[in-house]
Design an enzyme around this catalytic site. Sequence first.
Site, mmCIF file in Angstrom:
data_model
loop_
_atom_site.group_PDB
_atom_site.id
_atom_site.type_symbol
_atom_site.label_atom_id
_atom_site.label_comp_id
_atom_site.label_asym_id
_atom_site.label_seq_id
_atom_site.Cartn_x
_atom_site.Cartn_y
_atom_site.Cartn_z
ATOM 1 C CG ASP A 33 -42.431 10.480 -48.337
ATOM 2 O OD1 ASP A 33 -43.529 10.633 -48.879
ATOM 3 O OD2 ASP A 33 -41.911 9.367 -48.129
ATOM 4 C CG ASP B 291 -37.937 12.237 -51.656
ATOM 5 O OD1 ASP B 291 -38.332 11.063 -51.779
ATOM 6 O OD2 ASP B 291 -37.843 12.807 -50.562
#
Length: 242
Positions: A16, A14
């Site tokens: 963020d 991922d």
Amino acid sequence: MLGLPEHVTACLFDLDGVLTPTAVIHNKAWTRTFDDFLRGRDGQRPFDPVEDYNDYVDGKPREAGVRDFLASRGITLPEGTPDDPPDAPTVNGLGNRKNELLLTLIEEGLEPYPGSVRYLEEATRVGLRRAVVSSSANTLQVVTSTGLDKYLEVRVDGSTIKERGLRGKPAPDTFLAAAQELGVTPEQAAVFEDAISGVAAGKAGGFGFVVGVDRIGNGHAEDLRAAGADVVVTDLDALLEG
């Protein structure tokens, strides 16, 4: 290898909150967007940057975050269209307002987490396959501006979701798409996530290992484990220490 089981040959990161602190500026943009919208509405408390962010918007496609948060406050807006101006009282309008604020914050300067860079360097050195998987439509801008693009072979992001009609997290579609592009099975891939919805997606997709990243404390590590994380760390380079 690098804190992962031997059968894992690929890493699906991922963006963020895992590779970059964009979760912080996403949070700021969401908070300002919703507080401006809620101001003057009787009985509506401000957006909570901890509980509301984690429960309703973190890790989700932009429009889904708008819908889910507003639903929690008993508010329904028309969908509008993707071209709605940022001041339009629609789901897309609020989403575009948030994105406008986010881009301003990104332009002010963004650095990746040093521990994540170190992990990416080691993963590259030992030959693990590497992809970034994010619901953000600004993923390309972020990875190029921070220099992370040289470590990442595949990108599945908000634009991919729209183009292919993929479901966002907690559905596993985006991670499954990244694994397919890397030429590995889900069992051969590890998912790295800081969001509960992302960890749930990794678990739902049958991935070989799910790493939860807790950068906020306040019981978030326990929530990540409850969602299916096999291990929880506060930074990726903690996986190198073993």
